[in-house]
Every structure is written in structure tokens, then in C-alpha cells.
Design a protein around this motif. Structure first.
Motif, PDB file in Angstrom:
ATOM      1  N   ASN A 229      33.466  43.774  40.060  1.00 55.54           N
ATOM      2  CA  ASN A 229      33.601  44.961  38.691  1.00 55.54           C
ATOM      3  C   ASN A 229      34.715  44.921  38.371  1.00 55.54           C
ATOM      4  O   ASN A 229      35.917  45.225  39.089  1.00 55.54           O
ATOM      5  CB  ASN A 229      32.930  46.043  39.576  1.00 55.54           C
ATOM      6  CG  ASN A 229      31.562  46.155  39.918  1.00 55.54           C
ATOM      7  OD1 ASN A 229      30.994  45.125  39.671  1.00 55.54           O
ATOM      8  ND2 ASN A 229      31.113  47.096  40.724  1.00 55.54           N
TER       9      ASN A 229
ATOM     10  N   ASP B  92      36.956  33.781  43.665  1.00 50.38           N
ATOM     11  CA  ASP B  92      36.612  34.298  42.118  1.00 50.38           C
ATOM     12  C   ASP B  92      36.882  33.124  41.232  1.00 50.38           C
ATOM     13  O   ASP B  92      36.162  32.945  40.179  1.00 50.38           O
ATOM     14  CB  ASP B  92      37.636  35.461  41.843  1.00 50.38           C
ATOM     15  CG  ASP B  92      36.917  36.198  40.615  1.00 50.38           C
ATOM     16  OD1 ASP B  92      35.928  36.329  40.066  1.00 50.38           O
ATOM     17  OD2 ASP B  92      37.724  36.499  39.412  1.00 50.38           O
TER      18      ASP B  92
ATOM     19  N   ASN C  37      35.895  30.198  42.069  1.00 50.32           N
ATOM     20  CA  ASN C  37      35.162  29.058  42.525  1.00 50.32           C
ATOM     21  C   ASN C  37      35.690  28.190  43.088  1.00 50.32           C
ATOM     22  O   ASN C  37      35.219  26.996  43.063  1.00 50.32           O
ATOM     23  CB  ASN C  37      33.965  28.837  41.204  1.00 50.32           C
ATOM     24  CG  ASN C  37      32.722  28.275  41.865  1.00 50.32           C
ATOM     25  OD1 ASN C  37      32.572  28.660  42.906  1.00 50.32           O
ATOM     26  ND2 ASN C  37      32.129  27.384  40.846  1.00 50.32           N
TER      27      ASN C  37
ATOM     28  N   GLY D  50      29.573  34.502  45.720  1.00 46.32           N
ATOM     29  CA  GLY D  50      29.180  36.056  45.391  1.00 46.32           C
ATOM     30  C   GLY D  50      29.210  36.273  44.071  1.00 46.32           C
ATOM     31  O   GLY D  50      29.310  35.749  43.223  1.00 46.32           O
ATOM     32  N   THR D  51      28.555  37.778  43.984  1.00 43.02           N
ATOM     33  CA  THR D  51      28.380  38.171  42.549  1.00 43.02           C
ATOM     34  C   THR D  51      29.749  38.297  41.747  1.00 43.02           C
ATOM     35  O   THR D  51      30.851  38.602  42.477  1.00 43.02           O
ATOM     36  CB  THR D  51      27.443  39.456  42.566  1.00 43.02           C
ATOM     37  OG1 THR D  51      28.211  40.353  43.333  1.00 43.02           O
ATOM     38  CG2 THR D  51      26.352  39.056  43.324  1.00 43.02           C
ATOM     39  N   ILE D  52      29.729  38.464  40.428  1.00 41.68           N
ATOM     40  CA  ILE D  52      30.587  38.789  39.675  1.00 41.68           C
ATOM     41  C   ILE D  52      31.600  40.020  40.108  1.00 41.68           C
ATOM     42  O   ILE D  52      30.798  41.151  40.311  1.00 41.68           O
ATOM     43  CB  ILE D  52      30.754  38.565  38.345  1.00 41.68           C
ATOM     44  CG1 ILE D  52      31.883  38.741  37.624  1.00 41.68           C
ATOM     45  CG2 ILE D  52      29.728  39.832  37.818  1.00 41.68           C
ATOM     46  CD1 ILE D  52      31.891  38.277  35.954  1.00 41.68           C
TER      47      ILE D  52
ATOM     48  N   GLY E  40      30.146  35.117  35.632  1.00 42.68           N
ATOM     49  CA  GLY E  40      28.877  35.035  36.258  1.00 42.68           C
ATOM     50  C   GLY E  40      29.156  34.914  37.789  1.00 42.68           C
ATOM     51  O   GLY E  40      30.300  34.741  38.425  1.00 42.68           O
ATOM     52  N   ASP E  41      27.931  34.929  38.518  1.00 44.96           N
ATOM     53  CA  ASP E  41      27.910  34.655  39.941  1.00 44.96           C
ATOM     54  C   ASP E  41      28.144  33.058  40.306  1.00 44.96           C
ATOM     55  O   ASP E  41      28.173  32.270  39.518  1.00 44.96           O
ATOM     56  CB  ASP E  41      26.446  34.793  40.680  1.00 44.96           C
ATOM     57  CG  ASP E  41      25.937  36.285  40.356  1.00 44.96           C
ATOM     58  OD1 ASP E  41      26.903  37.071  39.819  1.00 44.96           O
ATOM     59  OD2 ASP E  41      24.724  36.429  40.447  1.00 44.96           O
ATOM     60  N   ASN E  42      28.935  33.200  41.452  1.00 48.43           N
ATOM     61  CA  ASN E  42      29.431  31.558  41.918  1.00 48.43           C
ATOM     62  C   ASN E  42      28.732  31.429  43.267  1.00 48.43           C
ATOM     63  O   ASN E  42      28.242  32.401  43.714  1.00 48.43           O
ATOM     64  CB  ASN E  42      30.683  31.217  41.685  1.00 48.43           C
ATOM     65  CG  ASN E  42      31.694  31.995  42.278  1.00 48.43           C
ATOM     66  OD1 ASN E  42      31.444  32.735  43.562  1.00 48.43           O
ATOM     67  ND2 ASN E  42      32.929  32.092  42.008  1.00 48.43           N
TER      68      ASN E  42
END
Length: 117
Positions: free
Chosen positions: A117, A75, A77, A113-115, A108-110
Motif C-alpha cells: 500500500n 518488490d 521481483n 506477495g501482493t502490491i 501488481g502482484d508478484n
């Protein structure tokens, strides 16, 4: 909770990280309750069953904490190998706490994966 504690893929936010950590604390309390039921009072040592429970829980706990930290680094990155920074005496534990428990994730996405929830 299964995806959070057993998978090394994807990302989790701080809330999910702390919920996973809380779940692991509850597991510790349950395991120690089981160990207290298997304690041999005569020899004042854990029984064989207690040692088996402790060994199995140690492996489970290591896997779960590793999964939490890896996904938290994702998360942020960063590669999951950053979890090895925890091996540095004194500084490593503080780094993990600050990096994974206190700092926000990437907006945002890295690449991992996607951000979440």
C-alpha cells in the motif's frame, strides 16, 4: 514499523523503505546520545556499558537494514539474495541505492506477495 524492520517476508514500496531508513537514522541518534552518557571522561574511552550498547545496536541495525533491502528487492521481483551485491566495493552501494531507493517496484502482484500500500 515492526513488520517493515524485522520481517523478511513480503514487499515494501519506496516510501516504506525511506521511512524505515529514517527511523533507523533516529535510532542512531538515540544510541549515540546513550553512548555519550556512558562515556568515561577520565580514560577518554567508552565504558563497558557503552560498548555493550554499541554491540547490541550493531546487531539490531544489521538485521533491520537487511530486512529493508530484502523486502525492497522482493518488490522489484528479485530474490533477497541480491542484497549481497552491496558487498562489491563502490559499485555495490550505488546499485543498492538506485535499485532499492529510486526505482519503482513491480506493478501488481508478484511471486513475493501482493502490491504494498
Amino acid at each position: 514499523m515492526k513488520n517493515i524492520l524485522f520481517s523478511f517476508e513480503g514487499r515494501i514500496n519506496r516510501k516504506q523503505f525511506w521511512l524505515g531508513a529514517l527511523f533507523m537514522i533516529v535510532q542512531v541518534l538515540i544510541v549515540f546520545a546513550l553512548l555519550s552518557m556512558t562515556f568515561d571522561v577520565e580514560s577518554e574511552s567508552p565504558s563497558t556499558l557503552g560498548l555493550v550498547i554499541l554491540f547490541m545496536y550493531s546487531i539490531l541495525s544489521f538485521w533491520q537494514s537487511l530486512a529493508l533491502y530484502v523486502k525492497r528487492f522482493h518488490d522489484r521481483n528479485k530474490n533477497g539474495w541480491w542484497v549481497l551485491i552491496g558487498l562489491i566495493p563502490f559499485i555495490g552501494a550505488f546499485w543498492l541505492l538506485i535499485e532499492c531507493g529510486l526505482l519503482p517496484g513491480t506493478e501488481g502482484d508478484n511471486q513475493f506477495g501482493t502490491i504494498p500500500n
